[in-house]
Motif scaffolding. Structure first.
Motif, PDB file in Angstrom:
ATOM      1  N   LYS A  53       0.912  -1.051  -0.046  1.00 18.26           N
ATOM      2  CA  LYS A  53       0.023   0.066   0.030  1.00 18.26           C
ATOM      3  C   LYS A  53       0.975   1.210   0.100  1.00 18.26           C
ATOM      4  CE  LYS A  53      -3.434   2.577   2.778  1.00 18.26           C
ATOM      5  NZ  LYS A  53      -4.429   2.557   3.784  1.00 18.26           N
ATOM      6  N   ARG A  54       1.848   1.288   0.797  1.00 18.63           N
ATOM      7  CA  ARG A  54       2.775   2.310   0.744  1.00 18.63           C
ATOM      8  C   ARG A  54       3.416   2.877  -0.758  1.00 18.63           C
ATOM      9  NH1 ARG A  54       3.985   7.036   3.460  1.00 18.63           N
ATOM     10  NH2 ARG A  54       6.037   7.289   3.328  1.00 18.63           N
ATOM     11  N   THR A  55       3.671   1.766  -1.328  1.00 19.60           N
ATOM     12  CA  THR A  55       4.318   1.951  -2.760  1.00 19.60           C
ATOM     13  C   THR A  55       3.306   2.725  -3.763  1.00 19.60           C
ATOM     14  OG1 THR A  55       5.840   0.009  -2.534  1.00 19.60           O
ATOM     15  CG2 THR A  55       5.455   1.135  -4.670  1.00 19.60           C
ATOM     16  N   LEU A  56       1.793   2.021  -3.501  1.00 24.09           N
ATOM     17  CA  LEU A  56       0.828   2.543  -4.287  1.00 24.09           C
ATOM     18  C   LEU A  56       0.547   4.120  -3.710  1.00 24.09           C
ATOM     19  CD1 LEU A  56      -1.665   2.054  -5.869  1.00 24.09           C
ATOM     20  CD2 LEU A  56      -2.983   1.198  -3.825  1.00 24.09           C
ATOM     21  N   MET A  57       0.550   4.522  -2.449  1.00 29.04           N
ATOM     22  CA  MET A  57       0.202   5.748  -1.914  1.00 29.04           C
ATOM     23  C   MET A  57       1.305   6.584  -2.500  1.00 29.04           C
ATOM     24  SD  MET A  57      -2.431   5.611   0.128  1.00 29.04           S
ATOM     25  CE  MET A  57      -2.464   6.488   1.580  1.00 29.04           C
ATOM     26  N   LEU A  58       2.466   6.230  -2.670  1.00 33.11           N
ATOM     27  CA  LEU A  58       3.610   7.121  -3.062  1.00 33.11           C
ATOM     28  C   LEU A  58       3.514   7.705  -4.711  1.00 33.11           C
ATOM     29  CD1 LEU A  58       6.857   5.862  -1.322  1.00 33.11           C
ATOM     30  CD2 LEU A  58       5.538   8.098  -0.809  1.00 33.11           C
ATOM     31  N   SER A  59       2.668   6.364  -5.061  1.00 31.56           N
ATOM     32  CA  SER A  59       2.465   6.955  -6.692  1.00 31.56           C
ATOM     33  C   SER A  59       1.233   7.936  -6.777  1.00 31.56           C
ATOM     34  CB  SER A  59       1.983   5.606  -7.366  1.00 31.56           C
ATOM     35  OG  SER A  59       0.756   4.978  -7.158  1.00 31.56           O
ATOM     36  N   GLY A  60       0.472   8.015  -5.753  1.00 30.83           N
ATOM     37  CA  GLY A  60      -0.620   8.908  -5.928  1.00 30.83           C
ATOM     38  C   GLY A  60       0.210  10.170  -5.831  1.00 30.83           C
ATOM     39  N   ILE A  61       0.931  10.437  -4.702  1.00 29.00           N
ATOM     40  CA  ILE A  61       1.596  11.806  -4.592  1.00 29.00           C
ATOM     41  C   ILE A  61       2.588  12.152  -5.852  1.00 29.00           C
ATOM     42  CG2 ILE A  61       3.528  12.902  -3.228  1.00 29.00           C
ATOM     43  CD1 ILE A  61       1.046  13.098  -1.715  1.00 29.00           C
ATOM     44  N   ALA A  62       2.894  11.255  -6.276  1.00 31.39           N
ATOM     45  CA  ALA A  62       4.054  11.640  -7.581  1.00 31.39           C
ATOM     46  C   ALA A  62       3.152  12.277  -8.696  1.00 31.39           C
ATOM     47  CB  ALA A  62       4.859  10.201  -8.030  1.00 31.39           C
ATOM     48  N   GLU A  63       1.897  11.576  -8.634  1.00 34.61           N
ATOM     49  CA  GLU A  63       0.971  11.913  -9.800  1.00 34.61           C
ATOM     50  C   GLU A  63       0.213  13.218  -9.848  1.00 34.61           C
ATOM     51  OE1 GLU A  63      -1.455  11.856 -13.146  1.00 34.61           O
ATOM     52  OE2 GLU A  63       0.439  10.916 -12.540  1.00 34.61           O
ATOM     53  N   LEU A  64       0.098  13.452  -8.338  1.00 33.98           N
ATOM     54  CA  LEU A  64      -0.438  14.816  -7.983  1.00 33.98           C
ATOM     55  C   LEU A  64       0.533  15.956  -8.216  1.00 33.98           C
ATOM     56  CD1 LEU A  64      -2.318  14.212  -4.685  1.00 33.98           C
ATOM     57  CD2 LEU A  64      -3.649  14.995  -6.989  1.00 33.98           C
ATOM     58  N   ALA A  65       1.650  15.746  -8.139  1.00 31.13           N
ATOM     59  CA  ALA A  65       2.806  16.634  -8.524  1.00 31.13           C
ATOM     60  C   ALA A  65       2.834  16.722  -9.798  1.00 31.13           C
ATOM     61  CB  ALA A  65       4.119  16.348  -7.731  1.00 31.13           C
ATOM     62  N   THR A  99      -9.792  25.473  -9.961  1.00 29.25           N
ATOM     63  CA  THR A  99     -10.650  26.187 -10.724  1.00 29.25           C
ATOM     64  C   THR A  99     -11.512  25.618 -11.622  1.00 29.25           C
ATOM     65  OG1 THR A  99      -8.744  26.275 -12.155  1.00 29.25           O
ATOM     66  CG2 THR A  99      -8.859  28.145 -10.883  1.00 29.25           C
ATOM     67  N   ASP A 100     -11.343  24.015 -11.670  1.00 34.06           N
ATOM     68  CA  ASP A 100     -12.609  23.365 -12.412  1.00 34.06           C
ATOM     69  C   ASP A 100     -12.404  21.748 -11.663  1.00 34.06           C
ATOM     70  OD1 ASP A 100      -9.986  21.964 -12.854  1.00 34.06           O
ATOM     71  OD2 ASP A 100      -9.761  22.836 -14.951  1.00 34.06           O
ATOM     72  N   GLU A 101     -13.029  21.005 -12.154  1.00 32.94           N
ATOM     73  CA  GLU A 101     -13.634  20.063 -11.509  1.00 32.94           C
ATOM     74  C   GLU A 101     -12.296  19.034 -11.442  1.00 32.94           C
ATOM     75  OE1 GLU A 101     -16.139  18.654  -9.956  1.00 32.94           O
ATOM     76  OE2 GLU A 101     -16.933  20.747 -10.270  1.00 32.94           O
ATOM     77  N   ALA A 102     -11.317  18.879 -12.458  1.00 30.11           N
ATOM     78  CA  ALA A 102     -10.029  18.289 -12.350  1.00 30.11           C
ATOM     79  C   ALA A 102      -9.304  18.660 -11.163  1.00 30.11           C
ATOM     80  CB  ALA A 102      -9.526  18.372 -13.877  1.00 30.11           C
ATOM     81  N   SER A 103      -9.065  20.151 -11.117  1.00 28.42           N
ATOM     82  CA  SER A 103      -8.105  20.505  -9.941  1.00 28.42           C
ATOM     83  C   SER A 103      -8.649  20.598  -8.721  1.00 28.42           C
ATOM     84  CB  SER A 103      -7.631  21.933 -10.617  1.00 28.42           C
ATOM     85  OG  SER A 103      -8.896  22.824 -10.610  1.00 28.42           O
ATOM     86  N   ARG A 104     -10.100  20.774  -8.722  1.00 28.34           N
ATOM     87  CA  ARG A 104     -10.718  20.439  -7.407  1.00 28.34           C
ATOM     88  C   ARG A 104     -10.489  18.905  -6.742  1.00 28.34           C
ATOM     89  NH1 ARG A 104     -14.926  22.538  -4.372  1.00 28.34           N
ATOM     90  NH2 ARG A 104     -16.053  21.013  -3.140  1.00 28.34           N
ATOM     91  N   ALA A 105     -10.683  17.934  -7.744  1.00 31.69           N
ATOM     92  CA  ALA A 105     -10.505  16.838  -7.442  1.00 31.69           C
ATOM     93  C   ALA A 105      -8.881  16.497  -6.493  1.00 31.69           C
ATOM     94  CB  ALA A 105     -10.594  15.866  -8.353  1.00 31.69           C
ATOM     95  N   ASP A 106      -8.137  17.147  -7.623  1.00 34.51           N
ATOM     96  CA  ASP A 106      -6.602  16.885  -7.083  1.00 34.51           C
ATOM     97  C   ASP A 106      -6.366  17.773  -5.801  1.00 34.51           C
ATOM     98  OD1 ASP A 106      -6.220  15.589  -9.453  1.00 34.51           O
ATOM     99  OD2 ASP A 106      -4.841  17.215 -10.479  1.00 34.51           O
ATOM    100  N   GLN A 107      -7.160  18.651  -5.417  1.00 32.39           N
ATOM    101  CA  GLN A 107      -6.697  19.265  -4.223  1.00 32.39           C
ATOM    102  C   GLN A 107      -7.648  18.639  -2.907  1.00 32.39           C
ATOM    103  OE1 GLN A 107      -4.804  21.493  -3.257  1.00 32.39           O
ATOM    104  NE2 GLN A 107      -3.901  22.747  -5.109  1.00 32.39           N
ATOM    105  N   LEU A 108      -8.677  18.059  -3.325  1.00 35.83           N
ATOM    106  CA  LEU A 108      -9.324  17.340  -2.362  1.00 35.83           C
ATOM    107  C   LEU A 108      -8.394  15.877  -2.125  1.00 35.83           C
ATOM    108  CD1 LEU A 108     -12.936  17.170  -3.786  1.00 35.83           C
ATOM    109  CD2 LEU A 108     -12.053  18.162  -1.370  1.00 35.83           C
ATOM    110  N   ALA A 109      -7.677  15.485  -2.932  1.00 36.08           N
ATOM    111  CA  ALA A 109      -6.758  14.224  -2.797  1.00 36.08           C
ATOM    112  C   ALA A 109      -5.681  14.749  -2.228  1.00 36.08           C
ATOM    113  CB  ALA A 109      -6.289  13.517  -4.151  1.00 36.08           C
ATOM    114  N   TRP A 110      -4.916  16.087  -2.364  1.00 33.98           N
ATOM    115  CA  TRP A 110      -3.738  16.419  -1.750  1.00 33.98           C
ATOM    116  C   TRP A 110      -4.206  16.592  -0.261  1.00 33.98           C
ATOM    117  CZ3 TRP A 110       1.193  16.724  -2.586  1.00 33.98           C
ATOM    118  CH2 TRP A 110       1.577  17.102  -3.967  1.00 33.98           C
TER     119      TRP A 110
END
Length: 202
Positions: A53-65, A99-110
């Motif tokens: 799970k840790r490796t999976l979670m880190l992939s999410g942070i990398a993708e958000l960045a 400012t849009d649905e995509a960036s809103r979803a990203d900020q919710l994930a952050w």
């Protein structure tokens, strides 16, 4: 002949599924099994690409960045090359705001990652993807503006950048929480940039 699997695309597909869960249900809902269900694949597939799970979670942070970086580059490219420092800050800080649905979803994930890290060190954001690099880069941009006389000589570039990023991230929270709308948040950022860059010509 069996169809060749694009492994990078498969990893991106699984990471996107993780981030959809994080942005809608929080990190407490994330598990290898839930990601498999969200992605429409078997648990074995997730385990093949991510050892734990840790490796999976880190992939999410990398993708958000990476998504933020792409958003900044796309906005900058739409304006042109050789952007002045004021415009650089407008582009970067504007890309952080939802400012849009995509960036809103990203900020919710952050936000989900940040909140989880406060109570569980194991879920804390890996330092490689922390905002430190962005802070250092913007500090360099502002330092060059100070050297060029575009902002007052007495300005401390690092302190100003820390304050601008803190302000913008605070505005993100207020937009997500529906305290204010995006247009109001953008006006606040513009006001602060006016005071920083406009003061040089006063």
């Amino acid at each position: 002949m069996p169809r060749r699997v694009d492994h990078d695309e498969r990893r991106r597909h699984l990471t996107a599924a993780l981030l959809r869960i994080a942005s809608t249900r929080g990190l407490q809902a994330v598990s290898m099994r839930e990601v498999a269900a969200e992605a429409g694949v078997s648990l074995r597939v997730v385990q093949y690409y991510f050892t734990d799970k840790r490796t999976l979670m880190l992939s999410g942070i990398a993708e958000l960045a990476a998504r933020l970086d792409r958003r900044v580059r796309e906005r900058a490219a739409a304006i042109g090359t050789g952007l002045p420092p004021r415009t650089v800050f407008e582009v970067v800080l504007g890309a952080i705001l939802p400012t849009d649905e995509a960036s809103r979803a990203d900020q919710l994930a952050w936000t989900a990652y940040y909140a989880a890290g406060l109570t569980d060190p194991a879920e804390a954001v890996d330092g490689r993807y922390a905002p430190d690099a962005l802070e250092r880069w913007l500090t360099g941009v502002l330092q060059r503006a100070v050297d060029a006389g575009e902002v007052p000589a007495g300005v401390d570039p690092r302190i100003e950048v820390v304050g601008l990023l803190a302000l913008t991230n605070g505005l993100v929270s207020s937009v997500l929480g529906q305290q204010r709308d995006v247009a109001d948040a953008q006006r606040v950022v513009a006001y602060r940039l006016d005071r920083l860059f406009g003061a040089a010509g006063d």
